[in-house]
Enzyme design. Structure first.
Site, mmCIF file in Angstrom:
data_model
loop_
_atom_site.group_PDB
_atom_site.id
_atom_site.type_symbol
_atom_site.label_atom_id
_atom_site.label_comp_id
_atom_site.label_asym_id
_atom_site.label_seq_id
_atom_site.Cartn_x
_atom_site.Cartn_y
_atom_site.Cartn_z
ATOM 1 N N GLU A 135 -5.009 19.721 -13.660
ATOM 2 C CA GLU A 135 -5.699 19.379 -12.250
ATOM 3 C C GLU A 135 -5.541 20.239 -10.794
ATOM 4 O O GLU A 135 -4.933 21.197 -11.155
ATOM 5 C CB GLU A 135 -4.578 18.755 -11.771
ATOM 6 C CG GLU A 135 -4.182 17.492 -12.225
ATOM 7 C CD GLU A 135 -5.881 16.131 -12.464
ATOM 8 O OE1 GLU A 135 -6.556 15.614 -10.953
ATOM 9 O OE2 GLU A 135 -6.419 16.406 -13.986
ATOM 10 N N ARG A 180 -15.124 5.126 -14.921
ATOM 11 C CA ARG A 180 -15.206 5.618 -15.065
ATOM 12 C C ARG A 180 -16.570 6.228 -16.082
ATOM 13 O O ARG A 180 -16.029 5.604 -17.213
ATOM 14 C CB ARG A 180 -14.906 7.556 -15.318
ATOM 15 C CG ARG A 180 -13.714 7.108 -13.973
ATOM 16 C CD ARG A 180 -12.684 8.177 -13.804
ATOM 17 N NE ARG A 180 -11.928 8.359 -15.533
ATOM 18 C CZ ARG A 180 -10.871 8.937 -15.475
ATOM 19 N NH1 ARG A 180 -10.250 10.518 -14.923
ATOM 20 N NH2 ARG A 180 -10.313 8.805 -16.843
ATOM 21 N N ARG A 231 -16.948 11.901 -16.201
ATOM 22 C CA ARG A 231 -15.815 11.904 -16.866
ATOM 23 C C ARG A 231 -15.996 12.774 -18.095
ATOM 24 O O ARG A 231 -17.098 11.969 -19.243
ATOM 25 C CB ARG A 231 -15.046 11.368 -17.099
ATOM 26 C CG ARG A 231 -13.741 11.667 -17.683
ATOM 27 C CD ARG A 231 -12.529 12.866 -17.120
ATOM 28 N NE ARG A 231 -11.562 12.820 -17.610
ATOM 29 C CZ ARG A 231 -11.290 13.981 -18.189
ATOM 30 N NH1 ARG A 231 -11.992 14.642 -19.058
ATOM 31 N NH2 ARG A 231 -9.812 13.874 -18.677
#
Length: 132
Positions: free
Chosen positions: A22, A77, A14
């Site tokens: 999105e 992440r 990320r």
């Protein structure tokens, strides 16, 4: 999406400090739709444009990762700043070209001032997602 890269070993990274629209149906897409008063399909189209930009910029290229105060977020992440071999700062280039908004989450703020400057310039010059 345009703010995540998958490394050759399958690990997903990320990108710190940036947020792209999105592409996939999600709770975040719902929130963004309500917050911006845009329909979900319009946001998803912007997400596809950001994804294509990031893909063209970094796909198949060797990169180096630079970490900030935290290497992982609350979702576990991997978080990083990404650099191409030619020195291109991927996170910054995505913002500079107008394909990302800012998402500053302390304590990972090493390049926050740079991102703010690049974001303002991209908006003022109607680059990328701001061109419409």
């Amino acid at each position: 999406d345009g703010d995540t890269l998958q490394l050759e070993d399958g690990q997903r990274v990320r990108l710190i400090g940036i947020d792209t629209p999105e592409m996939h149906d999600s709770e975040k897409l719902e929130r963004d739709s309500r917050r911006t008063n845009q329909n979900k399909s319009a946001i998803q189209e912007l997400g596809r444009r950001a994804y294509e930009f990031t893909k063209k910029l970094a796909e198949g290229k060797r990169v180096s990762l630079d970490f900030d105060a935290e290497a992982r977020d609350k979702y576990k992440r991997l978080l990083a700043y990404i650099y191409l071999q030619d020195g291109t700062f991927v996170n910054a280039e995505i913002v500079r070209q107008g394909y990302a908004s800012l998402m500053t989450i302390p304590p990972n703020v090493k390049h926050a001032d740079l991102f703010v400057k690049l974001y303002r310039e991209a908006r003022e010059n109607r680059r990328g997602l701001w061109s419409d």
